[in-house]
Scaffold this active site. Sequence first.
Site, PDB file in Angstrom:
ATOM      1  N   GLY A  72       0.471  -1.152  -0.108  1.00  0.00           N
ATOM      2  CA  GLY A  72      -0.103   0.164  -0.204  1.00  0.00           C
ATOM      3  C   GLY A  72       0.905   1.476   0.431  1.00  0.00           C
ATOM      4  N   ASN A 152      -7.525   4.018   8.578  1.00  0.00           N
ATOM      5  CA  ASN A 152      -7.004   2.754   9.311  1.00  0.00           C
ATOM      6  C   ASN A 152      -7.335   3.483  10.929  1.00  0.00           C
ATOM      7  OD1 ASN A 152      -5.473   4.832   7.866  1.00  0.00           O
ATOM      8  ND2 ASN A 152      -3.666   4.286   9.809  1.00  0.00           N
ATOM      9  N   GLN A 180      -7.816   0.156   2.978  1.00  0.00           N
ATOM     10  CA  GLN A 180      -9.095  -0.790   4.585  1.00  0.00           C
ATOM     11  C   GLN A 180     -10.161  -0.820   3.659  1.00  0.00           C
ATOM     12  OE1 GLN A 180      -7.738  -0.877   8.115  1.00  0.00           O
ATOM     13  NE2 GLN A 180      -5.836  -0.293   8.147  1.00  0.00           N
ATOM     14  N   SER A 200      -3.523  -2.824  -0.717  1.00  0.00           N
ATOM     15  CA  SER A 200      -2.426  -4.109  -0.142  1.00  0.00           C
ATOM     16  C   SER A 200      -2.692  -5.092   0.230  1.00  0.00           C
ATOM     17  CB  SER A 200      -1.768  -3.269   1.315  1.00  0.00           C
ATOM     18  OG  SER A 200      -1.048  -4.358   1.953  1.00  0.00           O
ATOM     19  N   ALA A 201      -1.799  -6.771   0.071  1.00  0.00           N
ATOM     20  CA  ALA A 201      -2.761  -7.697   0.243  1.00  0.00           C
ATOM     21  C   ALA A 201      -2.354  -8.304   2.009  1.00  0.00           C
ATOM     22  CB  ALA A 201      -1.397  -8.530  -0.237  1.00  0.00           C
ATOM     23  N   HIS A 202      -1.954  -7.991   2.653  1.00  0.00           N
ATOM     24  CA  HIS A 202      -1.160  -7.686   3.690  1.00  0.00           C
ATOM     25  C   HIS A 202      -2.831  -7.667   5.070  1.00  0.00           C
ATOM     26  CE1 HIS A 202      -0.105  -5.026   6.462  1.00  0.00           C
ATOM     27  NE2 HIS A 202       0.803  -4.295   5.045  1.00  0.00           N
ATOM     28  N   THR A 238      12.213  -7.417 -10.384  1.00  0.00           N
ATOM     29  CA  THR A 238      11.352  -8.901 -11.278  1.00  0.00           C
ATOM     30  C   THR A 238      10.251  -8.684  -9.636  1.00  0.00           C
ATOM     31  OG1 THR A 238      13.939  -9.178 -11.540  1.00  0.00           O
ATOM     32  CG2 THR A 238      12.120 -11.324 -11.221  1.00  0.00           C
ATOM     33  N   CYS A 326       4.255   6.816  21.924  1.00  0.00           N
ATOM     34  CA  CYS A 326       5.098   7.322  22.812  1.00  0.00           C
ATOM     35  C   CYS A 326       6.410   7.620  22.713  1.00  0.00           C
ATOM     36  CB  CYS A 326       5.329   6.186  24.190  1.00  0.00           C
ATOM     37  SG  CYS A 326       5.041   6.835  25.969  1.00  0.00           S
TER      38      CYS A 326
END
Length: 380
Positions: A72, A152, A180, A200-202, A238, A326
């Site tokens: 993404g 997100n 998302q 995005s795939a994940h 590639t 933080c």
Amino acid sequence: MRKTIYLDHSATTPVEPAVFAAMTPYLTEKFGNASSIHSFGRDARAAVDEARDTIASSVGASAAEIHFTSGGTEADNLAVLGAARANRDRGDHIVTCATEHHAVLESCKRLEEEGFRVTYLPVDSEGLFDPSDVASAITDRTILVSIMHVNNEIGVIHPISIIGRSASERGVLFHTDAVQSFGVLRVDVDRLNVDLLSASAHKIYGPKGAGFLYVRSGVRIEPLQFGGGQERERRPGTENVAGIVGLGAAAELALSQIETTPPRLAALRDYLIDSILSRFPDAHVNGHRQLRAPGNANISFAGVEGEILLLNLDLEGIAASSGSACTAGSTHASHVLTALQLSPELARGSLRLTVGRGTTKEDIDEALVALETIVGRLRE
Ligand SMILES: *Cc1c(COP(=O)(O)O)cnc(C)c1O
């Protein structure tokens, strides 16, 4: 081992076994380079082509409009930097919003360093803005509008189709970060009136390191990488064959259950939010309650530091996320929560819980018990 409960599906998701099974041959016996002429190469090329067809039809595009990327972030970078630079002769102004992902915001910052001007639309206390704000922000020098589909952090859904219409009426390119929403909401490039779309795939139970950018036919973009001729010379290198196969398989699976899984997750999410509000009447839901992605709950607890809450939940085996980071002992609210103009106390006490395919009502009940104990203890 003690049971762990994963409530951070907006950060990433596990690879589905069926997706993993589809990918494995391309990491082992079918290891060819998709550019090679021999049978190994042809097998890899056929797999990439098949995934491209799957992705194209899943968003209502043609195969030639899909460009595989490393995810993404790269798709957002390529869309924003690539489209702005390639259309510099037409203007120098970009419109985006304050709550975009950093992949878009940092690209815009980079463009400002190159002499472009960027309007960052503010949002209201629920994380939204009026689509007419986009129309008013467009000038004769505007070349690109970039507004995310689903946020997100707080899960709000922006009215992409309406925003896209006002951009196209002014002849301005429109990009949406759909990382998302792809696989969760219906994403159709024509219905959404978009020229560029990232995913995005994940985030959809596929592998990390794979994604795509849709570029409407005829839209100019400049590449960010230079080398071979892969992906129509817009993204040389590639191909990540196994990753691309995984992306295609994950998209196919997500679309096959788009009528069933999102409503189930929305019901779980509502149960989670309602239960938190009944236990903690002073808790504050961040982001619009209805115009919200199915899996997302983002809640602030006054008098509690989000990071500390997170660490305590982790000790109980519960994985969540906070909207604050933080740094050197002081907690800073995220740019998204800051844009909502929450009180500093609420902004610091935010917790994002995102449910997914594997989440059960029992998981939520266990998380609620832990949350009640921890918040009570931290407030003492
Ligand atoms: C996760 C995410 C990204 C980045 O995608 P990666 O594949 O992790 O690089 C971009 N935009 C949004 C809205 C996201 O949630």
